[in-house]
Design a protein around this motif. Structure first.
Motif, PDB file in Angstrom:
ATOM      1  N   CYS A 130      -8.978  25.075  -1.799  1.00 40.42           N
ATOM      2  CA  CYS A 130      -7.546  25.034  -1.712  1.00 40.42           C
ATOM      3  C   CYS A 130      -6.969  23.682  -2.229  1.00 40.42           C
ATOM      4  O   CYS A 130      -5.847  23.740  -2.975  1.00 40.42           O
ATOM      5  CB  CYS A 130      -7.206  25.085   0.021  1.00 40.42           C
TER       6      CYS A 130
ATOM      7  N   ASP B  75      -4.147  23.305  -5.384  1.00 36.78           N
ATOM      8  CA  ASP B  75      -3.081  22.229  -5.207  1.00 36.78           C
ATOM      9  C   ASP B  75      -3.138  21.639  -6.713  1.00 36.78           C
ATOM     10  O   ASP B  75      -2.082  21.356  -7.169  1.00 36.78           O
ATOM     11  CB  ASP B  75      -3.237  21.280  -4.184  1.00 36.78           C
TER      12      ASP B  75
ATOM     13  N   ARG C 262      -5.181  21.549   5.586  1.00 33.37           N
ATOM     14  CA  ARG C 262      -4.920  22.865   6.161  1.00 33.37           C
ATOM     15  C   ARG C 262      -5.879  23.250   7.200  1.00 33.37           C
ATOM     16  O   ARG C 262      -6.875  22.694   7.408  1.00 33.37           O
ATOM     17  CB  ARG C 262      -4.892  23.926   5.194  1.00 33.37           C
TER      18      ARG C 262
ATOM     19  N   THR D 141       4.800  25.994   0.964  1.00 34.71           N
ATOM     20  CA  THR D 141       4.685  27.611   1.179  1.00 34.71           C
ATOM     21  C   THR D 141       3.508  27.928   0.015  1.00 34.71           C
ATOM     22  O   THR D 141       3.424  27.397  -1.006  1.00 34.71           O
ATOM     23  CB  THR D 141       6.010  28.149   0.687  1.00 34.71           C
ATOM     24  N   VAL D 142       2.759  28.992   0.405  1.00 28.70           N
ATOM     25  CA  VAL D 142       1.568  29.500  -0.456  1.00 28.70           C
ATOM     26  C   VAL D 142       2.264  30.438  -1.443  1.00 28.70           C
ATOM     27  O   VAL D 142       2.788  31.575  -0.727  1.00 28.70           O
ATOM     28  CB  VAL D 142       0.517  30.171   0.605  1.00 28.70           C
ATOM     29  N   SER D 143       2.206  30.137  -2.653  1.00 29.85           N
ATOM     30  CA  SER D 143       2.835  31.345  -3.652  1.00 29.85           C
ATOM     31  C   SER D 143       1.779  32.058  -4.221  1.00 29.85           C
ATOM     32  O   SER D 143       0.299  31.854  -3.972  1.00 29.85           O
ATOM     33  CB  SER D 143       3.482  30.442  -4.933  1.00 29.85           C
TER      34      SER D 143
ATOM     35  N   TRP E 188      -0.624  30.272  -6.460  1.00 29.13           N
ATOM     36  CA  TRP E 188      -1.454  29.268  -5.863  1.00 29.13           C
ATOM     37  C   TRP E 188      -2.678  30.140  -5.213  1.00 29.13           C
ATOM     38  O   TRP E 188      -3.789  29.756  -5.402  1.00 29.13           O
ATOM     39  CB  TRP E 188      -0.598  28.622  -4.634  1.00 29.13           C
ATOM     40  N   LEU E 189      -2.329  31.350  -4.625  1.00 26.19           N
ATOM     41  CA  LEU E 189      -3.320  32.141  -4.066  1.00 26.19           C
ATOM     42  C   LEU E 189      -4.448  32.665  -5.039  1.00 26.19           C
ATOM     43  O   LEU E 189      -5.577  32.694  -4.777  1.00 26.19           O
ATOM     44  CB  LEU E 189      -2.863  33.328  -3.272  1.00 26.19           C
TER      45      LEU E 189
END
Length: 299
Positions: free
Chosen positions: A176, A180, A190, A261-263, A266-267
């Motif tokens: 993660c 970022d 997180r 927010t997770v886009s 990003w995922l």
């Protein structure tokens, strides 16, 4: 990360939503319950009480679906168990399990409550065994909860806990953080933060000794105390399956202050980092590691 930021309303909602399928995904929770029940200090007490035919009163803090209480009944089949949890659907699952095992309904008490508040307010009950597995990470003040629990112990009773330690799911957290950075964002924390084994030991030491225990806990594995850490590793088909397991056990982010927010971008980046660096033993799956602490002490 401030552990007091945990949103217990979110915790309750998520566990309640997935109570019916929790056991299907709770691999680490099942193993933690098994590891806790193998603590020598706890086993010695249970065998002694069972041999003597003693009526044993048990409190299961954050009982979930009853995985731990069910394990305990293998050693004390006629225990009187108080199930304490925030979620009513979880309590129903736990109650069903214990009844199916043959434990009479008269031997089961169900308490739907915030464990921290209940331990602080409940003054009348006393227990021979107080257990907690995979629950302390949802508390604002785990050390204070242990201290309040110790006040409920009868003389000669035992308090035992299995808890997550720092370093749990390090593969996911590292991936993660790399995602970022790859997207030019600041690194976000997180998930829940965990006390170290030393902090848990210190909290248990304070809990037992602040209640004028006649049998003082020591820092080593003496007959009056026990503490150790273990590493549990699991493999999943891919990152999607890992995240699916985490969500299905209600263990998503439950902080009052949540990261950005997770886009989809990003995922994808996080998944790529994970699969490249943390493949399983066959090279085709992905691995996930949990660090756990096991503790026990007698009054």
């Amino acid at each position: 990360m401030n552990i007091e930021q945990i949103d217990k309303h979110t915790v309750k909602k998520r566990f309640s939503r997935h109570a019916h399928e929790y056991d299907r995904y709770a691999d680490v929770q099942k193993d933690m319950a098994q590891e806790l029940m193998e603590i020598p200090l706890l086993l010695q007490k249970l065998r002694q009480w069972n041999h003597n035919g003693q009526s044993v009163k048990v409190l299961d803090i954050g009982c979930g679906t009853g995985l731990l209480s069910l394990r305990l009944l293998e050693h004390i089949p006629h225990a009187r168990i108080t199930l304490l949890d925030l979620s009513e659907p979880m309590l129903k699952e736990a109650m069903r399990k214990l009844l199916d095992s043959g434990l009479p309904a008269s031997h089961i008490q169900v308490v739907e409550a915030d464990a921290e508040a209940w331990l602080k307010d409940e003054q009348d009950s006393a227990y021979d065994v107080i257990l907690s597995s995979a629950a302390l990470q949802w508390f604002h003040k785990p050390g204070m909860a242990l201290e309040q629990a110790a006040k409920r112990l009868r003389p000669g009773g035992v308090l035992a806990a299995a808890a997550f330690l720092p370093g749990s799911l390090y593969e996911l957290h590292d991936s993660c953080a790399k995602a970022d950075l790859a997207l030019g964002e600041s690194v976000q924390e997180r998930g829940q933060s965990y006390l170290s084994l030393k902090e848990l030991q210190d909290a248990l030491y304070k809990a037992i000794n602040s209640n004028h225990s006649c049998n003082k806990i020591k820092t080593n594995n003496s007959p009056a105390s026990y503490a150790c850490s273990k590493s549990l590793q699991y493999e999943y088909e891919d990152v999607h399956e890992l995240l699916h397991h985490i969500r299905r056990i209600g263990a998503g982010n439950a902080l009052s202050s949540r990261p950005h927010t997770v886009s989809r971008r990003w995922l994808r980046e996080m998944t790529l980092c994970y699969e490249q660096q943390y493949s399983g033993t066959t090279g085709t799956k992905v691995r996930a590691t949990y660090q756990i602490g096991l503790l026990a002490a007698t009054r």
